[in-house]
Design a protein around this motif. Structure first.
Motif, PDB file in Angstrom:
ATOM      1  N   GLU A  21       0.852  -1.180   0.000  1.00  0.00           N
ATOM      2  CA  GLU A  21       0.000   0.000   0.000  1.00  0.00           C
ATOM      3  C   GLU A  21       0.889   1.232   0.000  1.00  0.00           C
ATOM      4  O   GLU A  21       1.795   1.348   0.838  1.00  0.00           O
ATOM      5  CB  GLU A  21      -0.898  -0.025   1.238  1.00  0.00           C
ATOM      6  N   LEU A  22       0.650   2.118  -0.932  1.00  0.00           N
ATOM      7  CA  LEU A  22       1.384   3.388  -0.960  1.00  0.00           C
ATOM      8  C   LEU A  22       0.402   4.483  -0.562  1.00  0.00           C
ATOM      9  O   LEU A  22      -0.723   4.523  -1.051  1.00  0.00           O
ATOM     10  CB  LEU A  22       1.938   3.675  -2.368  1.00  0.00           C
ATOM     11  N   ARG A  23       0.875   5.360   0.327  1.00  0.00           N
ATOM     12  CA  ARG A  23       0.007   6.446   0.793  1.00  0.00           C
ATOM     13  C   ARG A  23       0.713   7.775   0.580  1.00  0.00           C
ATOM     14  O   ARG A  23       1.660   8.096   1.302  1.00  0.00           O
ATOM     15  CB  ARG A  23      -0.263   6.287   2.287  1.00  0.00           C
ATOM     16  N   GLY A  24       0.304   8.466  -0.450  1.00  0.00           N
ATOM     17  CA  GLY A  24       0.844   9.813  -0.704  1.00  0.00           C
ATOM     18  C   GLY A  24       2.346   9.832  -0.891  1.00  0.00           C
ATOM     19  O   GLY A  24       3.016  10.810  -0.543  1.00  0.00           O
ATOM     20  N   ALA A  76       2.935  -3.382   7.347  1.00  0.00           N
ATOM     21  CA  ALA A  76       4.035  -2.804   8.137  1.00  0.00           C
ATOM     22  C   ALA A  76       4.650  -1.624   7.373  1.00  0.00           C
ATOM     23  O   ALA A  76       5.005  -1.748   6.202  1.00  0.00           O
ATOM     24  CB  ALA A  76       5.094  -3.859   8.414  1.00  0.00           C
ATOM     25  N   SER A  77       4.773  -0.501   8.069  1.00  0.00           N
ATOM     26  CA  SER A  77       5.288   0.716   7.439  1.00  0.00           C
ATOM     27  C   SER A  77       6.797   0.630   7.234  1.00  0.00           C
ATOM     28  O   SER A  77       7.544   0.316   8.153  1.00  0.00           O
ATOM     29  CB  SER A  77       4.958   1.909   8.348  1.00  0.00           C
ATOM     30  N   VAL A  78       7.208   0.957   6.024  1.00  0.00           N
ATOM     31  CA  VAL A  78       8.635   0.947   5.707  1.00  0.00           C
ATOM     32  C   VAL A  78       9.371   2.019   6.518  1.00  0.00           C
ATOM     33  O   VAL A  78      10.533   1.866   6.877  1.00  0.00           O
ATOM     34  CB  VAL A  78       8.822   1.189   4.186  1.00  0.00           C
ATOM     35  N   ARG A  79       8.663   3.097   6.824  1.00  0.00           N
ATOM     36  CA  ARG A  79       9.302   4.182   7.573  1.00  0.00           C
ATOM     37  C   ARG A  79       9.374   3.859   9.062  1.00  0.00           C
ATOM     38  O   ARG A  79      10.367   4.139   9.717  1.00  0.00           O
ATOM     39  CB  ARG A  79       8.518   5.485   7.393  1.00  0.00           C
ATOM     40  N   GLU A  80       8.273   3.264   9.599  1.00  0.00           N
ATOM     41  CA  GLU A  80       8.216   3.075  11.049  1.00  0.00           C
ATOM     42  C   GLU A  80       8.697   1.709  11.516  1.00  0.00           C
ATOM     43  O   GLU A  80       9.232   1.591  12.610  1.00  0.00           O
ATOM     44  CB  GLU A  80       6.781   3.308  11.547  1.00  0.00           C
ATOM     45  N   ARG A  81       8.462   0.677  10.694  1.00  0.00           N
ATOM     46  CA  ARG A  81       8.882  -0.685  11.096  1.00  0.00           C
ATOM     47  C   ARG A  81       9.651  -1.322   9.939  1.00  0.00           C
ATOM     48  O   ARG A  81       9.223  -2.331   9.369  1.00  0.00           O
ATOM     49  CB  ARG A  81       7.653  -1.528  11.440  1.00  0.00           C
TER      50      ARG A  81
END
Ligand SMILES: Nc1ncnc2c1ncn2[C@@H]1O[C@H](COP(=O)(O)OP(=O)(O)OP(=O)(O)O)[C@@H](O)[C@H]1O
Length: 253
Positions: A7-10, A67-72
């Motif tokens: 999932e890509l968000r903005g 899982a967020s690439v930035r956060e996790r």
């Protein structure tokens, strides 16, 4: 609802004055083969590099199986395989040694890695070259070995940058069959291509990227319907991305 495979968000990235990727939203469910189709410079590679955690986005986020690439990042990347368009192999290694090395990086125990590596080499018709150094391999053989390397930690989501470029018909057939099997087993593939036929033949859904933004998305039939139902994907594509792409296609880019 199950988490999307990707999932890509903005998601956004600029290089100086160039808006490489702009506010990109995308959702690819698990078990799908999705193609990001776009002309040269559309932002395909930049998008994949941000998903793979090799490039930090200016804004937005990418989630792999939730899982967020930035956060996790560690958790997000555990299920991911990224195959760049020009993968780096170590020329002085033999194919089995290369796979052993990659498996080691992922912490796959040798007793699991060894049979998997052997099966992958057999599958890609590289077993008979197991005693050769990879520096002697053709481009197609290197590409297949890189793909085997991407699979050695048993990922669930695979992102591939132009995976068929430079492959002969037999190697392209092997790669396409492998991707189809990977998806049939419930896994997910997102690949980029600037070749319409690749998107048309392989993908369940196609996203058309141009100037860093998604111009249209859907199955082949849905995209065709955009041009009145009669047109080819090529017509839809050229309508959406304009003359720049047309010129690049003509120039054989
Ligand atoms: N490291 C960088 N520094 C500066 N500009 C960059 C960099 N990487 C990409 N760009 C620019 O960002 C835009 C998108 O490039 P990108 O490589 O993502 O496109 P692409 O769709 O993968 O193209 P291709 O099909 O040619 O590989 C282009 O204008 C490119 O010149």
């Amino acid at each position: 609802m199950a988490a999307a495979a990707l999932e890509l968000r903005g998601l956004s990235k600029r290089f100086g004055a160039v808006r490489a990727v702009h506010e990109l939203d995308l959702r690819v469910p698990q078990g799908e083969l999705y193609a990001l189709l776009g002309p040269n410079g559309a932002g395909k590679t930049t998008t994949l590099r941000m998903v793979a955690g090799l490039l930090a986005p200016d804004r937005g986020d990418a989630l792999i199986l939730g899982a967020s690439v930035r956060e996790r990042p560690t958790e997000a990347k555990r299920a991911l395989a990224y195959l760049p368009d020009d993968p780096m192999l170590y020329g002085k290694l033999r194919p089995g040694e290369y796979l052993e090395f990659v498996a080691g990086l992922w912490g796959v125990p040798p007793e699991e890695a060894a049979p998997r590596a052997e099966a992958l080499l057999e599958r890609f018709d590289l077993w008979r070259h197991r005693r050769d150094l990879t520096e002697t391999f053709s481009r197609g053989m290197k590409q297949k070995l890189a793909l085997a390397g991407a699979l050695v930690h048993a990922p669930k989501v695979m992102i591939l940058d132009e995976p068929l470029t430079g492959l002969d018909a037999a190697a392209a057939r092997d790669v396409k069959a492998l991707l189809a099997d990977f998806v049939s087993a419930g896994n997910t593939v997102v690949l980029t291509t600037h070749i319409m036929e690749v998107a048309e033949r392989l993908a369940e859904r196609i996203g058309i990227l141009s100037g860093g933004s998604l111009r249209a998305e859907g199955t082949l039939a849905e995209l065709r319907a955009l041009s009145g139902g009669e047109g080819s994907l090529e017509e839809v594509f050229l309508e959406l991305v304009g003359d720049g792409a047309e010129q690049q296609e003509r120039a054989g880019a």
